[in-house]
Design an enzyme around this catalytic site. Structure first.
Site, PDB file in Angstrom:
ATOM      1  N   THR A   7      51.722  47.973  47.231  1.00 53.76           N
ATOM      2  CA  THR A   7      51.064  46.687  47.013  1.00 53.76           C
ATOM      3  C   THR A   7      49.823  46.600  47.888  1.00 53.76           C
ATOM      4  OG1 THR A   7      51.378  44.277  46.987  1.00 53.76           O
ATOM      5  CG2 THR A   7      52.355  45.440  48.818  1.00 53.76           C
ATOM      6  N   ASN A   8      48.888  45.756  47.475  1.00 52.51           N
ATOM      7  CA  ASN A   8      47.773  45.422  48.347  1.00 52.51           C
ATOM      8  C   ASN A   8      47.769  43.936  48.631  1.00 52.51           C
ATOM      9  OD1 ASN A   8      46.421  47.728  49.209  1.00 52.51           O
ATOM     10  ND2 ASN A   8      45.442  47.996  47.217  1.00 52.51           N
ATOM     11  N   ALA A  10      48.465  41.197  50.779  1.00 53.80           N
ATOM     12  CA  ALA A  10      48.692  41.080  52.222  1.00 53.80           C
ATOM     13  C   ALA A  10      49.851  40.135  52.529  1.00 53.80           C
ATOM     14  CB  ALA A  10      47.416  40.581  52.892  1.00 53.80           C
ATOM     15  N   ASP A  68      59.091  44.644  41.476  1.00 51.77           N
ATOM     16  CA  ASP A  68      58.669  43.906  40.298  1.00 51.77           C
ATOM     17  C   ASP A  68      59.582  42.697  40.162  1.00 51.77           C
ATOM     18  OD1 ASP A  68      56.712  43.745  38.283  1.00 51.77           O
ATOM     19  OD2 ASP A  68      58.161  44.302  36.764  1.00 51.77           O
ATOM     20  N   THR A  69      58.998  41.574  39.787  1.00 47.32           N
ATOM     21  CA  THR A  69      59.751  40.313  39.739  1.00 47.32           C
ATOM     22  C   THR A  69      59.564  39.621  38.401  1.00 47.32           C
ATOM     23  OG1 THR A  69      59.555  39.968  42.112  1.00 47.32           O
ATOM     24  CG2 THR A  69      59.941  38.005  40.790  1.00 47.32           C
ATOM     25  N   ASP A 151      56.701  28.470  41.070  1.00 42.61           N
ATOM     26  CA  ASP A 151      57.358  27.714  42.146  1.00 42.61           C
ATOM     27  C   ASP A 151      57.468  26.199  41.891  1.00 42.61           C
ATOM     28  OD1 ASP A 151      58.042  29.873  43.660  1.00 42.61           O
ATOM     29  OD2 ASP A 151      56.397  29.678  45.096  1.00 42.61           O
ATOM     30  N   LYS A 171      61.636  28.860  51.567  1.00 40.57           N
ATOM     31  CA  LYS A 171      61.734  29.701  50.361  1.00 40.57           C
ATOM     32  C   LYS A 171      61.981  31.162  50.742  1.00 40.57           C
ATOM     33  CE  LYS A 171      59.041  31.757  46.707  1.00 40.57           C
ATOM     34  NZ  LYS A 171      57.718  32.037  46.166  1.00 40.57           N
ATOM     35  N   HIS A 176      64.540  35.463  45.912  1.00 39.90           N
ATOM     36  CA  HIS A 176      64.860  36.711  45.224  1.00 39.90           C
ATOM     37  C   HIS A 176      64.253  37.901  45.947  1.00 39.90           C
ATOM     38  CE1 HIS A 176      61.482  34.339  43.961  1.00 39.90           C
ATOM     39  NE2 HIS A 176      60.832  35.422  43.588  1.00 39.90           N
TER      40      HIS A 176
HETATM   41  P1  IMP Z   1      55.280  40.294  40.785  1.00 38.56           P
HETATM   42  O1  IMP Z   1      56.078  41.396  40.158  1.00 38.56           O
HETATM   43  O2  IMP Z   1      55.710  39.983  42.186  1.00 38.56           O
HETATM   44  O3  IMP Z   1      53.797  40.521  40.656  1.00 38.56           O
HETATM   45  O4  IMP Z   1      55.607  38.969  39.966  1.00 38.56           O
HETATM   46  C1  IMP Z   1      55.322  38.835  38.576  1.00 38.56           C
HETATM   47  C2  IMP Z   1      55.137  37.366  38.231  1.00 38.56           C
HETATM   48  O5  IMP Z   1      56.364  36.658  38.418  1.00 38.56           O
HETATM   49  C3  IMP Z   1      54.122  36.625  39.091  1.00 38.56           C
HETATM   50  O6  IMP Z   1      52.815  36.759  38.559  1.00 38.56           O
HETATM   51  C4  IMP Z   1      54.604  35.190  39.005  1.00 38.56           C
HETATM   52  O7  IMP Z   1      54.189  34.590  37.802  1.00 38.56           O
HETATM   53  C5  IMP Z   1      56.117  35.363  38.952  1.00 38.56           C
HETATM   54  N1  IMP Z   1      56.690  35.297  40.314  1.00 38.56           N
HETATM   55  C6  IMP Z   1      57.064  36.351  41.087  1.00 38.56           C
HETATM   56  N2  IMP Z   1      57.580  35.921  42.250  1.00 38.56           N
HETATM   57  C7  IMP Z   1      57.503  34.568  42.206  1.00 38.56           C
HETATM   58  C8  IMP Z   1      57.879  33.559  43.143  1.00 38.56           C
HETATM   59  O8  IMP Z   1      58.360  33.814  44.245  1.00 38.56           O
HETATM   60  N3  IMP Z   1      57.655  32.292  42.756  1.00 38.56           N
HETATM   61  C9  IMP Z   1      57.118  31.963  41.546  1.00 38.56           C
HETATM   62  N4  IMP Z   1      56.746  32.857  40.655  1.00 38.56           N
HETATM   63  C10 IMP Z   1      56.950  34.175  40.970  1.00 38.56           C
END
Ligand code: IMP
Length: 191
Positions: A7-8, A10, A68-69, A151, A171, A176
């Site tokens: 990741t970049n 910060a 990834d989220t 959020d 939070k 997660h």
């Molecule tokens: P990433 O994989 O962390 O880049 O997350 C992908 C997308 O999931 C983000 O662009 C947000 O839309 C959503 N997301 C990830 N983490 C969060 C969080 O902690 N709160 C709210 N939205 C999140």
């Protein structure tokens, strides 16, 4: 131990570093001279996390991990899930993403949702997956000013406030991402 976090961002780096503690020296992509836009074109969180970690491992031959989220909404069969960032079409337009989700849930009784983070680690040429989940529900209107993404419309189980109202410190204790990183940390501590 040195670990590259793919990741970049910060903010993420600092959050994860605080959980992993002193024993792990975290390096960003920038720190290893990687300025690439790493592809994440898989159709699962696991697939994307692995894709990013493998990309770095194949080119830089270092121990590394990627995350990834996604937000998985029960009444929408797990959508937006892996497509959370670009649910409304344009990547990272949080306002449009939230409006689309609220519209899709309009009139639906079941507002249950969960955030899920997957971490893929490559250590000594072996691959490991960890995940972190926070259950909750989607409220009908945005509330709160902190955080990012979804959020303002997500209330975690056991709370009455949205992630955006709870504030970052609280939070980050229950999120997660924090849970996935804790699973990673427990694994690293065992080794
Ligand atoms: P990433 O994989 O962390 O880049 O997350 C992908 C997308 O999931 C983000 O662009 C947000 O839309 C959503 N997301 C990830 N983490 C969060 C969080 O902690 N709160 C709210 N939205 C999140």
């Amino acid at each position: 131990m040195k670990l590259v976090f793919a990741t970049n961002n910060a903010h993420k780096l600092q959050e994860v570093s605080a959980i992993l503690g002193d024993k792990v020296e975290l390096l960003s992509l920038k720190a290893i001279g990687c300025n690439d836009d790493i592809p994440e074109t898989a159709d699962t969180l696991e697939g994307n996390a692995l894709m990013k970690a493998r990309y770095i491992h194949e080119r830089y031959h270092c121990d590394c991990f990627a995350d990834d989220t996604g937000l998985e909404v029960e009444a929408l069969n797990g959508a937006p899930g892996v497509y959370s960032a670009r649910y409304a079409g344009v990547a990272h337009d949080s306002e449009a993403n939230m409006q689309k989700l609220l519209k899709e849930l309009n009139g639906k009784e079941n507002r249950k949702a969960r955030f899920r983070t997957v971490i893929a680690l490559i250590l000594d040429n072996k691959e490991y997956l960890f995940d972190g989940i926070v259950n909750g529900e989607i409220v009908k209107e945005k509330r709160g000013g902190s955080g990012f993404g979804y959020d303002p419309i997500f209330v975690p189980e056991g709370e009455t406030e949205t992630f955006a109202e709870l504030g970052e410190e609280k939070k980050n204790l229950i999120s997660h991402r924090a849970r996935a990183v804790q699973a990673l940390q427990e694994f690293l501590n065992r080794g």
